[in-house]
Design an enzyme around this catalytic site. Structure first.
Site, PDB file in Angstrom:
ATOM      1  N   ASP A 126      42.901  29.083  26.066  1.00  0.00           N
ATOM      2  CA  ASP A 126      44.728  29.064  25.879  1.00  0.00           C
ATOM      3  C   ASP A 126      45.115  30.579  25.265  1.00  0.00           C
ATOM      4  OD1 ASP A 126      46.898  28.522  24.586  1.00  0.00           O
ATOM      5  OD2 ASP A 126      45.980  27.684  22.197  1.00  0.00           O
ATOM      6  N   HIS A 199      50.401  21.599  31.761  1.00  0.00           N
ATOM      7  CA  HIS A 199      50.806  21.688  31.038  1.00  0.00           C
ATOM      8  C   HIS A 199      51.347  23.164  31.300  1.00  0.00           C
ATOM      9  CE1 HIS A 199      51.354  23.176  26.940  1.00  0.00           C
ATOM     10  NE2 HIS A 199      50.452  24.134  27.192  1.00  0.00           N
TER      11      HIS A 199
END
Length: 325
Positions: A126, A199
């Site tokens: 992330d 995403h």
């Protein structure tokens, strides 16, 4: 946190002391790198300072798509506390909430942790595309477009919980298509392979000049295993909330509408807030509050400003000016 009406002078006094509180806790373990960034919400800004106000500050809007919704939730103040040790974060949080107990309430408290090699609980790295050096400064800090608030920033926070059982039931290849990256190597898929509802695809924002618009993410995993709670706390800083809001529009409403982020089929947003983060200079020479306080007491113009950014070489906002990359 939310602030009781009539308690604004108490809150701004506390925030003027935030730098000293952080030093008192952090000085005992300097290698812990304790930082605290505070942000102020639109409603509290109006109650304390009125005009002028940061150009991009407004209540967090709802992003309602056909299947998923990003909601706005209460919040006057945000304290984003970071350190290499959880005890430092906990100690500062306790001191702040104890000091404010008589006039403010904690709406949401999340203790995040680092998970292996910067991965979230979905198993993917992330923050890979976080900008560095001068690019980070340009992405995060307000500039000449709003000169009265130059050097400040905006931060959007959202608390997401994951249906980890359903996610883990997906084949790795399908997880990768939902994210737009390989799970093991963290390599982004090429554009001719990357799904339009991934995403990565929906969070890539390009302006009219073909330049990619970036933000700085400080997302953290959190959870309680006994309650089967597994989540990601999204923390995104940007020089304009419009960049993050476009990402959320793409994710929840879709680009085009209906083409929502595939991850949202497994992740639910429980909170949503937008805050303005002033510079530490705002504390050194605060503007005169521009209104009569809700309690009826008129401001004398000497109350301190109500947010602070620590500049101590960390990754916190404000320190970006001093980092070379």
């Amino acid at each position: 946190m939310t602030v009781d009406p009539g308690s604004e002078t108490d809150v701004v006094a506390l925030l003027a002391d935030l730098s000293g509180l952080r030093r008192s806790v952090g000085f005992r373990i300097p290698e812990g790198g304790l930082t605290c960034v505070a942000g102020i919400g639109s409603g509290l800004w109006d109650r304390v300072f009125g005009e002028p106000r940061p150009a991009g500050l407004h209540p967090f809007p709802e992003f309602a798509g056909a299947r998923h919704t990003a909601i706005g939730t209460p919040g006057d103040l945000l304290f984003h506390i970071r350190a290499r040790r959880l005890d430092l974060c906990f100690e500062l949080a306790e001191r702040l909430t104890t000091r404010m107990d008589a006039y403010a309430q904690v709406v949401d408290e999340v203790h995040g942790f680092r998970s292996f090699d910067e991965r979230d609980l979905l198993g993917f790295v992330d923050g890979t595309e976080n900008p560095e050096g001068s690019a980070a400064v340009a992405a995060v800090l307000i500039g000449d477009e709003d000169p009265e608030f130059a050097g400040g920033s905006y931060v959007v926070v959202q608390k997401y919980v994951h249906d980890l059982a359903a996610w883990d039931a997906l084949p790795v290849e399908e997880q990768e298509r939902a994210v737009g990256r390989s799970k093991l190597s963290d390599i982004e898929m090429s554009d001719d392979v990357k799904p339009a509802n991934s995403h990565v695809a929906l969070n890539t924002i390009v302006d009219d000049d073909g330049e990619q618009q970036q933000i700085m993410r400080f997302n953290m995993p959190f959870g309680q295993v006994g309650r089967s709670e597994y989540g990601t706390y999204f923390i995104g800083y940007a020089h304009s909330p419009a960049v993050i809001e476009q990402m959320l529009t793409n994710m929840f409403i879709g680009k085009p509408p209906g083409n929502h982020d595939r991850i949202l089929d497994f992740s639910t947003a429980l909170t949503g807030n937008l805050f303005f983060v002033p510079t530490s200079d705002f504390l050194d020479d605060p503007p005169d509050p521009a209104l009569v306080w809700p309690s009826g007491r008129e401001s004398k113009g000497d109350e301190p400003a109500d947010a602070i950014v620590e500049r101590d070489g960390s990754l916190g906002i404000g320190s970006l000016r001093q980092r070379s990359g």
